[in-house]
Design an enzyme around this catalytic site. Sequence first.
Site, PDB file in Angstrom:
ATOM      1  N   CYS A  19       6.628  -4.237  15.828  1.00  0.00           N
ATOM      2  CA  CYS A  19       6.269  -3.247  16.850  1.00  0.00           C
ATOM      3  C   CYS A  19       4.857  -3.582  17.346  1.00  0.00           C
ATOM      4  CB  CYS A  19       6.326  -1.834  16.288  1.00  0.00           C
ATOM      5  SG  CYS A  19       7.994  -1.393  15.768  1.00  0.00           S
ATOM      6  N   GLU A  65       0.837  -1.191   0.000  1.00  0.00           N
ATOM      7  CA  GLU A  65       0.000   0.000   0.000  1.00  0.00           C
ATOM      8  C   GLU A  65       0.876   1.245   0.000  1.00  0.00           C
ATOM      9  OE1 GLU A  65      -4.101  -1.567   1.937  1.00  0.00           O
ATOM     10  OE2 GLU A  65      -2.675  -0.761   3.358  1.00  0.00           O
ATOM     11  N   CYS A 121      -0.952   5.917   9.997  1.00  0.00           N
ATOM     12  CA  CYS A 121       0.250   5.237  10.478  1.00  0.00           C
ATOM     13  C   CYS A 121      -0.078   3.906  11.104  1.00  0.00           C
ATOM     14  CB  CYS A 121       0.912   6.053  11.582  1.00  0.00           C
ATOM     15  SG  CYS A 121       1.885   7.373  10.965  1.00  0.00           S
ATOM     16  N   CYS A 162       6.700  -6.443   7.375  1.00  0.00           N
ATOM     17  CA  CYS A 162       7.794  -5.856   8.159  1.00  0.00           C
ATOM     18  C   CYS A 162       8.222  -6.861   9.210  1.00  0.00           C
ATOM     19  CB  CYS A 162       7.299  -4.569   8.834  1.00  0.00           C
ATOM     20  SG  CYS A 162       8.597  -3.678   9.722  1.00  0.00           S
TER      21      CYS A 162
END
Length: 392
Positions: A151, A127, A370, A147
Site C-alpha cells: 500500500c 512489532e 498505523c 507485508c
Amino acid sequence: MIPGVFLPIAKNETRCDLLESAARISKKTRDIALSPDRHDLAELEPAELEALLQASGSQRFHARQIYRWIYRYGITDFDRMTDLSRTLRARLQTEFLISTPRVISDELSVDGTRKLALELSDGRRIESVFIPDTPSMTFCISTQVGCAMSCGFCLTGKMGLVRNLTAGEIAGQVRVLAAATDLLQHPFNIVLMGMGEPLHNYDQTMKALRILHGEHGLAISPRRVTLSTVGIVPGLERLASEPLMPNLAVSLHATTDAQRTALVPPNTRYPLAAILEACRRFPLKKRSRITFEYVMLDEVNDSPEDARRLVKLLSGIKAKVNLIPLNPAPGIPYNRPSDERVDRFAQILADRYITVSVRKSRGRDIRAACGQLIVERGPKKTAAQQMALLLR
Ligand code: SAH
C-alpha cells in the site's frame, strides 16, 4: 467491534491509531514451527496438544494444565508447572519446548501506547503494540514479517514480505503483551492490524485465533478480535464460514478502482465491486457491522465527491466507517489532511446516516501508529515479485 472506537464524530474521538496467504505456509516457516528434535507446544491448538500428549504416552488432561500455565500464568518453563508430576515435567523438558517471542525493546509513548519489538526464533523481528484505554485495552499484533500488499502510504508495505508468522508466533505476541501489561487474567481486545495482511497468511492466523480461544488458556472470544484486511476475496469467503469468526475491518481507502489500484495494488486482482459483493454476503451477527477503514490522504481521496461516492458504495451493507488521517512517515509521498477536510468528509457520511469515527493517532512519537511499523528491510522485490507473492 472494538468498544470505544466508534465514538460520535462530534467528540473528535479517541482510539488507537496504531499500527499498521499465502494459504500455504512457506517451508521456512514450517521448519521453524517444527524444531527437528523437540516439538514446539506454542504451535498447538488445544486438540492437537491433547493428541500429542496422548501419542507420547501421557494423559490427555495434562493438556489443560499446560495450557493454563502457558496462557493464564505466562509460564513456559515446565519445571514451574507444579501441578504436574516431577517425572512428567522432566519428560516434557526433554521432549518439548515452548517458544516465546523475545522482547528486544519496549517503548512507551506519551499517550500510554507501548510498542514492543520482538525477536523470533530465526532472528527475524516484528512489532506489536499495546493501546490502553480505548476505553478497553487493545493489543495490535502482526501476522507477517513485512507485508506483500505494498500500500502506497504504509511503511510496512515498503519492507516487502519477509515471511509468514506461524500460529504460535501470532498467539505468542498476545502472551508477551499480556504479560508485559499485567493483563493475562483481564479482558482485552485484539486487532490484527500490525505488520502484514492476515488473509495472506490465512491458515496460521485462524489457527492462532483457535489457540487464543482455548478455554483453559486465554479463552478469548472472537467478538474481542478484529481482523483488518485489504480485501482478499477468497479469504473473505473462507472467513465467512469460520466457526470462530472475528469482527471484520476492510481497508477501503478509495472510491474508484483507478484510485484504489494506485493506493492498494491488490485492487487489480480484487476490485472494489468484488470486495463489496463479498461484504454484502458476509454473515454478520445481530447488531454487528463491517468496519471500513479509510486512510485520508490530503487532496487525494478526501474530497466531498469521494465521501458521496463512499456513501453509494456502502449502500446495502451494514457498515461503519473509520477515517484514519494519514500518519506521515519518511518516504511516504502523501500528506495528512487538515482537521477541517476530515470533518467535512465525516459530516457528509454522518448526514447520510453512516456511523463514522475518526481514528486518533496513538503512539506516533514512538512510531507505533498505523502504518508505521517497520523493523527491517527485506530484499528489494520488484512489483511483479510482490504480485506473484500475493497470488500464491
Ligand atoms: N493488512 C491489513 C492490516 C494491517 S494495516 C490491512 O491493510 O487492513 C492496518 C490499518 O492501518 C489499515 O487500514 C492500513 O491501511 C492502515 N495504515 C497503513 N499505513 C497507514 C498510515 N501511514 N497512516 C494511517 N493508516 C495506515
